[in-house]
Design a protein around this motif. Structure first.
Motif, PDB file in Angstrom:
ATOM      1  N   ALA A 179      57.265 -21.220  -6.246  1.00 18.38           N
ATOM      2  CA  ALA A 179      57.335 -20.500  -4.941  1.00 18.38           C
ATOM      3  C   ALA A 179      58.604 -19.676  -5.403  1.00 18.38           C
ATOM      4  O   ALA A 179      59.368 -19.386  -6.615  1.00 18.38           O
ATOM      5  CB  ALA A 179      58.065 -21.829  -4.162  1.00 18.38           C
ATOM      6  N   PHE A 229      62.411 -19.098  -1.506  1.00 13.12           N
ATOM      7  CA  PHE A 229      61.055 -19.780  -0.791  1.00 13.12           C
ATOM      8  C   PHE A 229      60.864 -21.391  -1.499  1.00 13.12           C
ATOM      9  O   PHE A 229      59.750 -21.785  -0.944  1.00 13.12           O
ATOM     10  CB  PHE A 229      60.062 -19.457  -0.029  1.00 13.12           C
ATOM     11  N   VAL A 248      61.241 -27.266   0.638  1.00 15.70           N
ATOM     12  CA  VAL A 248      60.101 -27.129   1.529  1.00 15.70           C
ATOM     13  C   VAL A 248      60.084 -26.774   3.260  1.00 15.70           C
ATOM     14  O   VAL A 248      59.389 -26.589   3.853  1.00 15.70           O
ATOM     15  CB  VAL A 248      59.412 -29.007   1.467  1.00 15.70           C
ATOM     16  N   SER A 276      61.597 -24.323   4.230  1.00 15.46           N
ATOM     17  CA  SER A 276      60.885 -22.563   4.355  1.00 15.46           C
ATOM     18  C   SER A 276      59.701 -23.347   5.012  1.00 15.46           C
ATOM     19  O   SER A 276      59.385 -21.372   5.667  1.00 15.46           O
ATOM     20  CB  SER A 276      61.303 -22.796   3.321  1.00 15.46           C
ATOM     21  N   TYR A 277      58.740 -23.532   4.510  1.00 20.35           N
ATOM     22  CA  TYR A 277      57.289 -23.710   5.692  1.00 20.35           C
ATOM     23  C   TYR A 277      56.857 -24.097   6.782  1.00 20.35           C
ATOM     24  O   TYR A 277      56.244 -24.524   6.817  1.00 20.35           O
ATOM     25  CB  TYR A 277      56.615 -23.977   3.880  1.00 20.35           C
ATOM     26  N   SER A 278      58.267 -24.615   7.140  1.00 20.39           N
ATOM     27  CA  SER A 278      58.253 -25.164   8.531  1.00 20.39           C
ATOM     28  C   SER A 278      58.441 -25.217   9.440  1.00 20.39           C
ATOM     29  O   SER A 278      59.933 -24.506   9.054  1.00 20.39           O
ATOM     30  CB  SER A 278      57.368 -27.362   8.203  1.00 20.39           C
TER      31      SER A 278
END
Length: 125
Positions: free
Chosen positions: A26, A30, A33, A35-37
């Motif tokens: 990534a 980022f 993890v 960062s994605y929720s």
């Protein structure tokens, strides 16, 4: 009269498991993890990539359903690689299947012959 060979093969992945906390390949900004929720990640209660308690219950439930639908016909063989989550999954199946399940066979090459999880020499180098 010809003998009929009746075999059933059931292939499954490992239990429901916890996730890693870092994202591979990534953008450096980022890699977490989270960062994605927008929602907080669950508290898995186990180390990264290990079976969750609920995941093992799902495996036991799957084994119970297989017993109900098909029974256990000896010899029954459970084969797993040597990854902890896979071994835990195999042992949960064996627990429900009972004595007819026999021993679990461990083979580090079972699911990845190019990069076995025990560090042994690949079969297809």
């Amino acid at each position: 009269e010809a003998q009929v060979l009746n075999r059933q093969v059931f292939v499954m992945r490992h239990c429901v498991r916890s996730t890693t906390l870092k994202v591979k390949r990534a953008s450096p900004a980022f890699t977490d993890v989270q960062s994605y929720s927008n929602e907080p990640l669950p508290a898995w209660g186990v180390p990264e990539k290990m079976c969750t308690a609920g995941g093992l219950e799902i495996i036991r439930g799957t084994a119970a359903d297989l017993l109900k639908r098909y029974g256990v016909h000896a010899p029954l063989t459970i084969i797993t690689d040597t990854s902890v989550r896979d071994v835990d999954t195999a042992l949960a199946l064996q627990e429900v299947f009972g004595p007819k399940a026999g021993e679990v066979l461990y083979d580090a090459h079972a699911f990845d012959s190019l990069k076995p999880d025990d560090g042994s020499k690949p079969l297809c180098a």
